[in-house]
Motif scaffolding. Structure first.
Motif, PDB file in Angstrom:
ATOM      1  N   GLY A   1       2.143   2.853   9.212  1.00  0.00           N
ATOM      2  CA  GLY A   1       0.932   2.041   9.201  1.00  0.00           C
ATOM      3  C   GLY A   1       1.167   0.616   8.763  1.00  0.00           C
ATOM      4  N   TRP A   2       0.374  -0.279   9.346  1.00  0.00           N
ATOM      5  CA  TRP A   2       0.445  -1.698   8.990  1.00  0.00           C
ATOM      6  C   TRP A   2      -0.497  -1.983   7.832  1.00  0.00           C
ATOM      7  CZ3 TRP A   2      -1.028  -3.021  14.631  1.00  0.00           C
ATOM      8  CH2 TRP A   2      -0.036  -2.523  15.484  1.00  0.00           C
ATOM      9  N   THR A   3      -1.033  -0.944   7.251  1.00  0.00           N
ATOM     10  CA  THR A   3      -1.852  -0.992   6.052  1.00  0.00           C
ATOM     11  C   THR A   3      -3.068  -1.886   6.181  1.00  0.00           C
ATOM     12  OG1 THR A   3       0.161  -0.592   4.794  1.00  0.00           O
ATOM     13  CG2 THR A   3      -1.762  -1.185   3.555  1.00  0.00           C
ATOM     14  N   TRP A   4      -2.940  -3.159   5.874  1.00  0.00           N
ATOM     15  CA  TRP A   4      -4.132  -4.007   5.834  1.00  0.00           C
ATOM     16  C   TRP A   4      -4.791  -4.133   7.196  1.00  0.00           C
ATOM     17  CZ3 TRP A   4      -3.896  -8.525   8.682  1.00  0.00           C
ATOM     18  CH2 TRP A   4      -2.612  -8.982   9.048  1.00  0.00           C
ATOM     19  N   ARG A   5      -4.039  -4.006   8.296  1.00  0.00           N
ATOM     20  CA  ARG A   5      -4.659  -4.050   9.615  1.00  0.00           C
ATOM     21  C   ARG A   5      -5.394  -2.747   9.917  1.00  0.00           C
ATOM     22  NH1 ARG A   5      -3.112  -8.062  13.266  1.00  0.00           N
ATOM     23  NH2 ARG A   5      -1.533  -9.460  12.460  1.00  0.00           N
ATOM     24  N   GLN A   6      -5.021  -1.664   9.243  1.00  0.00           N
ATOM     25  CA  GLN A   6      -5.642  -0.384   9.544  1.00  0.00           C
ATOM     26  C   GLN A   6      -7.043  -0.261   8.962  1.00  0.00           C
ATOM     27  OE1 GLN A   6      -3.149   2.896   8.377  1.00  0.00           O
ATOM     28  NE2 GLN A   6      -2.217   3.018  10.387  1.00  0.00           N
ATOM     29  N   THR A   7      -7.315  -0.912   7.860  1.00  0.00           N
ATOM     30  CA  THR A   7      -8.551  -0.593   7.141  1.00  0.00           C
ATOM     31  C   THR A   7      -9.266  -1.801   6.558  1.00  0.00           C
ATOM     32  OG1 THR A   7      -7.279  -0.296   5.122  1.00  0.00           O
ATOM     33  CG2 THR A   7      -7.669   1.657   6.463  1.00  0.00           C
ATOM     34  N   SER A   8      -9.052  -2.968   7.080  1.00  0.00           N
ATOM     35  CA  SER A   8      -9.610  -4.160   6.446  1.00  0.00           C
ATOM     36  C   SER A   8     -11.133  -4.133   6.388  1.00  0.00           C
ATOM     37  CB  SER A   8      -9.125  -5.422   7.161  1.00  0.00           C
ATOM     38  OG  SER A   8      -9.523  -5.426   8.517  1.00  0.00           O
ATOM     39  N   THR A   9     -11.797  -3.625   7.425  1.00  0.00           N
ATOM     40  CA  THR A   9     -13.262  -3.625   7.394  1.00  0.00           C
ATOM     41  C   THR A   9     -13.792  -2.672   6.328  1.00  0.00           C
ATOM     42  OG1 THR A   9     -13.355  -1.955   9.158  1.00  0.00           O
ATOM     43  CG2 THR A   9     -13.481  -4.276   9.811  1.00  0.00           C
ATOM     44  N   LYS A  10     -13.117  -1.540   6.119  1.00  0.00           N
ATOM     45  CA  LYS A  10     -13.549  -0.610   5.067  1.00  0.00           C
ATOM     46  C   LYS A  10     -13.363  -1.243   3.696  1.00  0.00           C
ATOM     47  CE  LYS A  10     -12.522   3.580   7.721  1.00  0.00           C
ATOM     48  NZ  LYS A  10     -12.120   2.850   8.940  1.00  0.00           N
ATOM     49  N   ALA A  11     -12.264  -1.959   3.522  1.00  0.00           N
ATOM     50  CA  ALA A  11     -12.014  -2.601   2.234  1.00  0.00           C
ATOM     51  C   ALA A  11     -13.051  -3.685   1.963  1.00  0.00           C
ATOM     52  CB  ALA A  11     -10.608  -3.194   2.210  1.00  0.00           C
ATOM     53  N   GLN A  12     -13.397  -4.457   2.975  1.00  0.00           N
ATOM     54  CA  GLN A  12     -14.412  -5.496   2.797  1.00  0.00           C
ATOM     55  C   GLN A  12     -15.754  -4.880   2.409  1.00  0.00           C
ATOM     56  OE1 GLN A  12     -14.564  -8.235   6.154  1.00  0.00           O
ATOM     57  NE2 GLN A  12     -12.375  -8.020   6.426  1.00  0.00           N
ATOM     58  N   GLU A  13     -16.090  -3.765   3.026  1.00  0.00           N
ATOM     59  CA  GLU A  13     -17.342  -3.095   2.701  1.00  0.00           C
ATOM     60  C   GLU A  13     -17.355  -2.657   1.232  1.00  0.00           C
ATOM     61  OE1 GLU A  13     -21.081  -1.026   3.255  1.00  0.00           O
ATOM     62  OE2 GLU A  13     -20.077  -2.670   4.284  1.00  0.00           O
TER      63      GLU A  13
ATOM     64  N   HIS B   1      -8.734   9.966  16.496  1.00  0.00           N
ATOM     65  CA  HIS B   1      -7.957   9.526  15.330  1.00  0.00           C
ATOM     66  C   HIS B   1      -8.160   8.034  15.066  1.00  0.00           C
ATOM     67  CE1 HIS B   1      -5.022  10.341  12.281  1.00  0.00           C
ATOM     68  NE2 HIS B   1      -4.119   9.515  12.769  1.00  0.00           N
ATOM     69  N   ALA B   2      -8.169   7.238  16.114  1.00  0.00           N
ATOM     70  CA  ALA B   2      -8.270   5.787  15.951  1.00  0.00           C
ATOM     71  C   ALA B   2      -9.605   5.346  15.371  1.00  0.00           C
ATOM     72  CB  ALA B   2      -8.032   5.087  17.281  1.00  0.00           C
ATOM     73  N   ASN B   3     -10.636   6.195  15.462  1.00  0.00           N
ATOM     74  CA  ASN B   3     -11.935   5.825  14.913  1.00  0.00           C
ATOM     75  C   ASN B   3     -11.929   5.754  13.390  1.00  0.00           C
ATOM     76  OD1 ASN B   3     -13.200   7.585  17.598  1.00  0.00           O
ATOM     77  ND2 ASN B   3     -13.929   5.514  17.179  1.00  0.00           N
ATOM     78  N   PHE B   4     -10.905   6.315  12.768  1.00  0.00           N
ATOM     79  CA  PHE B   4     -10.843   6.315  11.311  1.00  0.00           C
ATOM     80  C   PHE B   4     -10.041   5.127  10.786  1.00  0.00           C
ATOM     81  CE2 PHE B   4     -12.037  10.482  12.544  1.00  0.00           C
ATOM     82  CZ  PHE B   4     -12.848  10.955  11.535  1.00  0.00           C
ATOM     83  N   SER B   5      -9.539   4.312  11.680  1.00  0.00           N
ATOM     84  CA  SER B   5      -8.877   3.062  11.318  1.00  0.00           C
ATOM     85  C   SER B   5      -9.635   1.928  11.994  1.00  0.00           C
ATOM     86  CB  SER B   5      -7.417   3.067  11.774  1.00  0.00           C
ATOM     87  OG  SER B   5      -7.334   2.890  13.177  1.00  0.00           O
ATOM     88  N   ASP B   6      -9.123   0.706  11.827  1.00  0.00           N
ATOM     89  CA  ASP B   6      -9.756  -0.428  12.505  1.00  0.00           C
ATOM     90  C   ASP B   6      -9.284  -0.572  13.946  1.00  0.00           C
ATOM     91  OD1 ASP B   6     -11.102  -0.961  10.228  1.00  0.00           O
ATOM     92  OD2 ASP B   6      -9.913  -2.695   9.632  1.00  0.00           O
ATOM     93  N   GLY B   7      -8.484   0.386  14.418  1.00  0.00           N
ATOM     94  CA  GLY B   7      -7.950   0.284  15.763  1.00  0.00           C
ATOM     95  C   GLY B   7      -8.909   0.688  16.864  1.00  0.00           C
ATOM     96  N   TYR B   8     -10.124   1.078  16.474  1.00  0.00           N
ATOM     97  CA  TYR B   8     -11.042   1.574  17.504  1.00  0.00           C
ATOM     98  C   TYR B   8     -11.384   0.511  18.535  1.00  0.00           C
ATOM     99  CZ  TYR B   8     -14.685  -0.883  14.886  1.00  0.00           C
ATOM    100  OH  TYR B   8     -15.435  -1.854  14.256  1.00  0.00           O
ATOM    101  N   TRP B   9     -11.446  -0.752  18.116  1.00  0.00           N
ATOM    102  CA  TRP B   9     -11.839  -1.803  19.069  1.00  0.00           C
ATOM    103  C   TRP B   9     -10.733  -2.085  20.085  1.00  0.00           C
ATOM    104  CZ3 TRP B   9      -8.634  -6.035  18.651  1.00  0.00           C
ATOM    105  CH2 TRP B   9      -7.954  -6.199  17.437  1.00  0.00           C
ATOM    106  N   VAL B  10      -9.489  -1.689  19.769  1.00  0.00           N
ATOM    107  CA  VAL B  10      -8.398  -1.792  20.737  1.00  0.00           C
ATOM    108  C   VAL B  10      -8.363  -0.556  21.631  1.00  0.00           C
ATOM    109  CG1 VAL B  10      -5.892  -1.914  21.010  1.00  0.00           C
ATOM    110  CG2 VAL B  10      -7.012  -3.289  19.253  1.00  0.00           C
ATOM    111  N   ASN B  11      -8.562   0.625  21.004  1.00  0.00           N
ATOM    112  CA  ASN B  11      -8.455   1.870  21.750  1.00  0.00           C
ATOM    113  C   ASN B  11      -9.673   2.158  22.620  1.00  0.00           C
ATOM    114  OD1 ASN B  11      -6.784   2.253  19.082  1.00  0.00           O
ATOM    115  ND2 ASN B  11      -5.925   3.693  20.542  1.00  0.00           N
ATOM    116  N   PHE B  12     -10.852   1.724  22.182  1.00  0.00           N
ATOM    117  CA  PHE B  12     -12.075   2.055  22.911  1.00  0.00           C
ATOM    118  C   PHE B  12     -12.910   0.804  23.146  1.00  0.00           C
ATOM    119  CE2 PHE B  12     -11.108   5.444  19.764  1.00  0.00           C
ATOM    120  CZ  PHE B  12     -10.536   6.350  20.649  1.00  0.00           C
ATOM    121  N   PRO B  13     -12.379  -0.190  23.812  1.00  0.00           N
ATOM    122  CA  PRO B  13     -13.114  -1.455  23.974  1.00  0.00           C
ATOM    123  C   PRO B  13     -14.377  -1.318  24.804  1.00  0.00           C
ATOM    124  CG  PRO B  13     -11.165  -1.427  25.376  1.00  0.00           C
ATOM    125  CD  PRO B  13     -11.061  -0.227  24.478  1.00  0.00           C
TER     126      PRO B  13
END
Length: 273
Positions: free
Chosen positions: A48-60, A214-226
């Motif tokens: 994992g790239w860590t901060w790219r995976q969950t930045s929106t959750k951390a901001q919340e 799986h990608a819905n639990f990271s910030d990658g959803y906008w790449v995987n499901f545009p």
């Protein structure tokens, strides 16, 4: 490794990212008026790239008075070091093993010790962290490193697992003994893994999120499901609601009721002890 072309190749993400709206400021001063804040450590998925995976959750969570700390583990595909040097590794350099998981746990403990030092030594973070109110969140393989860290670390009071799917074999003691601390497990729709929930005797919640991958639990959803961002956003809002409720309850002593299942219809097969 270093590769001058590598940074440019990965920075290909930037044009897409510039279209997104962030809710964070670089080097913002600490909101001391909030008093010592509970601390949440985040363990990313394998490579994992860590901060790219969950930045929106951390901001919340930060907007609700939490200090969220990302940990870059040994298996991260790439990392940007403080001197702005970018390092990366290939798949054959990243073992998925029990010693690897222990290394991740040691990372989390090291970071917690660093926070302890920052909290005590005169400086900009003195007295900012409530280290009696610590939780760990993990995504994918990080669910096991977060849980094992919390099992071994007395200061960790609760764990959240986001799509706990693979890695049980890398945490044999955890799977055998279970985690007798509050735990929230939210899995994708086809993930029925319940090992730690089954071992828990109390303060455990397990559920699946309908329509999720799986990608819905990271910030990658906008790449995987545009082309399906409405569904993804609904899933994100569901995860945020239950994560915040759980942390508020176990780190801040909140007595607010759990988010109503009727308000979050994507929560299915709900279980609670």
């Amino acid at each position: 490794k270093q590769d001058p072309d590598f940074r440019e190749s990965w920075m290909g993400f930037i044009p897409v990212e510039k279209q997104l709206i962030a809710r964070a400021l670089s080097e913002a001063p600490f909101a001391r008026a909030a008093g010592p804040c509970p601390v949440v450590l985040f363990s990313a998925g394998w490579k994992g790239w860590t901060w790219r995976q969950t930045s929106t959750k951390a901001q919340e969570l930060a907007s609700h008075g939490y200090v969220v700390v990302w940990v870059t583990h040994y298996d991260a595909t790439w990392a940007c070091l403080p001197n702005q040097r970018v390092t990366y590794q290939t798949d054959d350099q990243v073992p998925f093993t029990a010693p690897g998981l222990l290394d991740r746990v040691q990372d989390l403990r090291f970071v917690l010790e660093q926070l302890q030092q920052w909290n005590q030594v005169g400086g900009e973070f003195t007295g900012c962290f409530d280290l009696e109110a610590v939780a760990a969140i993990g995504f994918s393989w990080g669910t096991y490193s977060a849980a094992e860290f919390c099992r071994l670390e007395p200061r960790c009071r609760a764990v959240i697992q986001l799509d706990c799917d693979a890695g049980a074999e890398t945490a044999p003691d955890l799977v055998r003994l279970g985690l007798q601390k509050p735990i929230l497990i939210l899995n994708r729709a086809d993930n029925f893994k319940t090992d730690l929930y089954d071992k828990a005797t109390e303060d455990a919640v397990w559920a699946q999120i309908s329509g999720s991958a799986h990608a819905n639990f990271s910030d990658g959803y906008w790449v995987n499901f545009p082309n399906d961002l409405d569904r993804s956003q609904e899933i994100v809002l569901t995860l945020r609601a239950y994560v915040l409720w759980f942390l508020n309850k176990h780190l801040k002593g909140s007595t607010d009721p759990m988010p109503a299942l009727a308000d979050y219809p994507r929560v299915i097969n709900f279980k609670q002890k």
